[in-house]
Structure formats: C-alpha cells, structure tokens
Design a protein around this motif. Structure first.
Motif, PDB file in Angstrom:
ATOM      1  N   GLY A  63       0.769  -1.238   0.000  1.00  0.00           N
ATOM      2  CA  GLY A  63       0.000   0.000   0.000  1.00  0.00           C
ATOM      3  C   GLY A  63       0.795   1.281   0.000  1.00  0.00           C
ATOM      4  N   LYS A  64       2.137   1.201   0.171  1.00  0.00           N
ATOM      5  CA  LYS A  64       2.951   2.410   0.146  1.00  0.00           C
ATOM      6  C   LYS A  64       4.146   2.209  -0.790  1.00  0.00           C
ATOM      7  CE  LYS A  64       1.857   4.816   4.437  1.00  0.00           C
ATOM      8  NZ  LYS A  64       2.443   5.504   5.617  1.00  0.00           N
ATOM      9  N   PRO A  65       3.930   2.337  -2.083  1.00  0.00           N
ATOM     10  CA  PRO A  65       5.045   2.175  -3.019  1.00  0.00           C
ATOM     11  C   PRO A  65       6.066   3.293  -2.831  1.00  0.00           C
ATOM     12  CG  PRO A  65       3.130   3.075  -4.138  1.00  0.00           C
ATOM     13  CD  PRO A  65       2.674   2.695  -2.754  1.00  0.00           C
ATOM     14  N   TRP A  66       7.250   3.065  -3.402  1.00  0.00           N
ATOM     15  CA  TRP A  66       8.278   4.107  -3.342  1.00  0.00           C
ATOM     16  C   TRP A  66       7.794   5.347  -4.087  1.00  0.00           C
ATOM     17  CZ3 TRP A  66      11.315   7.214  -6.365  1.00  0.00           C
ATOM     18  CH2 TRP A  66      12.429   7.775  -5.737  1.00  0.00           C
ATOM     19  N   PRO A  67       8.006   6.564  -3.537  1.00  0.00           N
ATOM     20  CA  PRO A  67       8.816   6.890  -2.363  1.00  0.00           C
ATOM     21  C   PRO A  67       8.030   7.014  -1.059  1.00  0.00           C
ATOM     22  CG  PRO A  67       8.287   8.885  -3.535  1.00  0.00           C
ATOM     23  CD  PRO A  67       7.646   7.774  -4.313  1.00  0.00           C
ATOM     24  N   ASP A  68       6.695   6.729  -1.094  1.00  0.00           N
ATOM     25  CA  ASP A  68       5.890   6.897   0.123  1.00  0.00           C
ATOM     26  C   ASP A  68       6.371   6.012   1.262  1.00  0.00           C
ATOM     27  OD1 ASP A  68       4.480   8.578  -1.494  1.00  0.00           O
ATOM     28  OD2 ASP A  68       2.598   7.442  -1.459  1.00  0.00           O
ATOM     29  N   CYS A  69       6.996   4.891   0.933  1.00  0.00           N
ATOM     30  CA  CYS A  69       7.456   3.948   1.949  1.00  0.00           C
ATOM     31  C   CYS A  69       8.649   4.475   2.740  1.00  0.00           C
ATOM     32  CB  CYS A  69       7.821   2.621   1.310  1.00  0.00           C
ATOM     33  SG  CYS A  69       9.191   2.741   0.126  1.00  0.00           S
ATOM     34  N   GLY A  70       9.378   5.425   2.190  1.00  0.00           N
ATOM     35  CA  GLY A  70      10.567   5.962   2.837  1.00  0.00           C
ATOM     36  C   GLY A  70      11.812   5.146   2.539  1.00  0.00           C
ATOM     37  N   PRO A 101      35.804  10.475  -5.125  1.00  0.00           N
ATOM     38  CA  PRO A 101      36.519  10.339  -3.848  1.00  0.00           C
ATOM     39  C   PRO A 101      35.686  10.736  -2.638  1.00  0.00           C
ATOM     40  CG  PRO A 101      37.249  12.302  -4.982  1.00  0.00           C
ATOM     41  CD  PRO A 101      36.334  11.587  -5.937  1.00  0.00           C
ATOM     42  N   TRP A 102      34.420  10.381  -2.647  1.00  0.00           N
ATOM     43  CA  TRP A 102      33.512  10.641  -1.538  1.00  0.00           C
ATOM     44  C   TRP A 102      32.386   9.624  -1.560  1.00  0.00           C
ATOM     45  CZ3 TRP A 102      28.925  11.451  -4.028  1.00  0.00           C
ATOM     46  CH2 TRP A 102      28.968  12.070  -5.296  1.00  0.00           C
ATOM     47  N   THR A 103      31.702   9.509  -0.418  1.00  0.00           N
ATOM     48  CA  THR A 103      30.460   8.752  -0.341  1.00  0.00           C
ATOM     49  C   THR A 103      29.360   9.725   0.052  1.00  0.00           C
ATOM     50  OG1 THR A 103      30.863   8.166   1.980  1.00  0.00           O
ATOM     51  CG2 THR A 103      31.628   6.607   0.296  1.00  0.00           C
ATOM     52  N   SER A 104      28.115   9.276  -0.006  1.00  0.00           N
ATOM     53  CA  SER A 104      27.013  10.161   0.371  1.00  0.00           C
ATOM     54  C   SER A 104      25.954   9.401   1.156  1.00  0.00           C
ATOM     55  CB  SER A 104      26.381  10.808  -0.864  1.00  0.00           C
ATOM     56  OG  SER A 104      25.820   9.825  -1.728  1.00  0.00           O
ATOM     57  N   SER A 105      25.181  10.160   1.930  1.00  0.00           N
ATOM     58  CA  SER A 105      24.023   9.658   2.670  1.00  0.00           C
ATOM     59  C   SER A 105      22.822  10.506   2.282  1.00  0.00           C
ATOM     60  CB  SER A 105      24.251   9.750   4.178  1.00  0.00           C
ATOM     61  OG  SER A 105      25.393   9.023   4.574  1.00  0.00           O
ATOM     62  N   ALA A 106      21.629   9.922   2.370  1.00  0.00           N
ATOM     63  CA  ALA A 106      20.439  10.660   1.960  1.00  0.00           C
ATOM     64  C   ALA A 106      19.186   9.976   2.483  1.00  0.00           C
ATOM     65  CB  ALA A 106      20.366  10.758   0.424  1.00  0.00           C
ATOM     66  N   ILE A 107      18.081  10.699   2.457  1.00  0.00           N
ATOM     67  CA  ILE A 107      16.766  10.098   2.688  1.00  0.00           C
ATOM     68  C   ILE A 107      15.832  10.530   1.569  1.00  0.00           C
ATOM     69  CG2 ILE A 107      17.050   9.919   5.189  1.00  0.00           C
ATOM     70  CD1 ILE A 107      15.234  12.368   5.476  1.00  0.00           C
ATOM     71  N   HIS A 108      14.872   9.657   1.259  1.00  0.00           N
ATOM     72  CA  HIS A 108      13.892   9.916   0.215  1.00  0.00           C
ATOM     73  C   HIS A 108      12.493   9.640   0.762  1.00  0.00           C
ATOM     74  CE1 HIS A 108      17.004   9.889  -3.056  1.00  0.00           C
ATOM     75  NE2 HIS A 108      17.604   9.082  -2.182  1.00  0.00           N
ATOM     76  N   GLY A 109      11.566  10.570   0.527  1.00  0.00           N
ATOM     77  CA  GLY A 109      10.184  10.420   0.969  1.00  0.00           C
ATOM     78  C   GLY A 109       9.236  10.964  -0.076  1.00  0.00           C
TER      79      GLY A 109
END
Length: 296
Positions: free
Chosen positions: A155-162, A173-181
C-alpha cells in the motif's frame, strides 16, 4: 539508492523501541541482528537475492542485471582482504548479451541482496563495515548500503514507503548519505557527501545510521557526518516517512541516474564510461562487506 523483519528468533520478528535521537545515539544498545559472513556461502535465512526480471525490475536506468550466481555473490575468506572472518563479495561482471528472465538484455551482471520479510525493524542503529572497490575511483560504479520501507509492497510504493541511504558511492573520492520520501525523492535536498580528506575511501570503513522517531543521524567510523530531523522535514509541510519497519539492502549497480548526474557520461553506457567498463571486464572490481549489525 532508489527505491525501491529484525530477527528476534527464526520464527519471530523484533520491533525496536522508540527513543529520541539524542538518547538513541548515546545510550547503550543490545545487538539484535548480526551477520559476519563467516559461513561458506550467503545465509539465506537472513538474506534474499534479487533477480532482475524475476523479483526485481530495473530502476534508475542502471545498466546491470542482478543475478543469483556465485560469480556475482559469494563469501570470500582470503585473510588478505582485511575482513575479520569472511566477507560478502558483490562482484559485477561484463557479460554482453545476458538475457534476464523477463527477456530484457543486459551487458553487465551484478549482485543485490535484501532482508525483506526476514529482517525488518523500526528505529535503532544499523551499521556495516564496507570496502569499496580498489582505488574507489571507477566513475559510474554504484555500490550502496541502505534500507527501504517494508510496506513498499503493501500500500505504500516508493517513495511513500521511505528510503534511508546509509552509504552510496559513484566512483568519486567521496560517499554520500540521503533520505527519500513522498515530497523529496530522486534529487532529494536531504543529502550530504562524506569527504575522505587525508584518507582513502577504498579502505575499510564502518557506515552507520542511528534512526529514531525524531530524526536520523549518519556516521562514518563513529564520526557524525549528517543529521536530519523530523522537525526540519515537517516544517516544510512534507511527510516524515520513517515510523514503519524497514529492511536492509546491499547492492552494486553500474551506471544509471545518480552516476550520470555526477559524471555526465552517456556513452558507451548511461553513467558508465569506457574506462570503467574496461575495469569491470578485467574482473578486478568488487564490493566487500565484512559484517552487518543492528542494535536497539
């Protein structure tokens, strides 16, 4: 990454206790899940292998097919790797003309594993000791360590699922972090790069997320690199999508939207230059995972 239960026992899922972010970062925790890949092969009571065209569909214009093969997913016990016991290896291969179960054709194969329906949790601290490909500068390589809302198929497809991206790397030469909603996904404003000034991103590093009801903090080798609060998201009138169980994902993509957005490459593959294709073709490129841990 785009996009797209915690095992208390073999038969039951654990639900983590909700605690404020500041307290969650400082308070002692108990280990509720751990895998150090010390067996001879992937423990499938904990992990499910994704197969493109079978239980997974290609996203982000990535160039690989995920396959269930000892060529692309295996446990490495060579002590020279620097792993403490064994290490999970996700090893992409150049295999032109590979046909997936859905009939689509790919020139690369790779590995992707998840804990969906096996290890799921709400809040807590989850970490992994990871080693990026040697040199960590193969533009368009896209190894990742992340989690996704378990309600994605309910019932919560991406990106609603988080989605919570603990570590992504695109050959820079870097990594990254993120959130998606729901209102912030793809090119999300909630992202931060981790630079390795004076260090080597290809060395072993521990990448961690501390997730609580009021926010999420990211760490590399116990040094906080980014923090996002629930208040910051909701003050924009946007949705906090992180109060439901998530499951863990480890994968190694090649090319696609994120690499292309950084390197601008479209030939010979979208987001993947010829120099990196050549590296993959030699078999030298792989992503190692020493261990994965969840604490509450």
């Amino acid at each position: 990454m785009v996009r797209k239960k915690l095992l208390a026992s073999a038969a039951a899922l654990a639900v983590l206790t909700a605690v404020p972010l500041v307290e969650a970062s400082a308070a002692p925790r108990a280990e509720v899940f751990f895998d150090d890949f010390s067996g001879t092969e992937l423990d499938r009571s904990k992990w499910t292998v994704e197969v493109t065209g079978e239980n997974f569909g290609t996203v982000n214009q990535e160039q690989q097919a995920y396959v269930d093969s000892p060529e692309t997913i295996y446990v490495e016990h060579d002590p020279a790797t620097g792993a403490e016991n064994g290490a999970l290896a996700l090893h992409p291969r150049y295999k032109p003309g590979t046909q997936a179960p859905d009939g689509q054709t790919y020139d690369f194969i790779s590995g992707r594993v998840k804990t969906q329906d096996k290890v799921e949790f709400t809040y807590g601290s989850y970490s992994a000791r990871l080693k990026l490909p040697e040199g960590a500068t193969g533009s368009g390589l896209w190894p990742a360590w992340w989690s996704l809302g378990a309600n994605i198929d309910d019932g919560k497809p991406w990106p609603d699922c988080g989605e919570i991206d603990v570590m992504e790397h695109v050959g820079e030469p870097w990594t990254s972090s993120a959130i998606h909603g729901p209102e912030y996904h793809g090119d999300t404003p909630f992202t931060q790069r981790q630079e390795f000034a004076g260090g080597d991103p290809a060395d072993w590093h521990v990448y961690r997320a501390d997730w609580a009801p009021d926010g999420i903090a990211f760490f590399v080798d116990d040094v906080e690199t980014y923090r996002i609060s629930r208040q910051e998201i909701e003050s924009r009138g946007w949705t906090w999508a992180y109060d439901d169980p998530q499951f863990l994902i480890l994968n190694f993509a090649l090319g696609g939207g994120y690499p292309n957005g950084v390197n601008g490459v479209t030939e010979p593959y979208f987001g993947l230059p010829q120099s990196t294709v050549d590296r993959v073709a030699t078999g030298e490129v792989r992503y190692l995972v020493d261990w994965v841990r969840v604490e509450q």
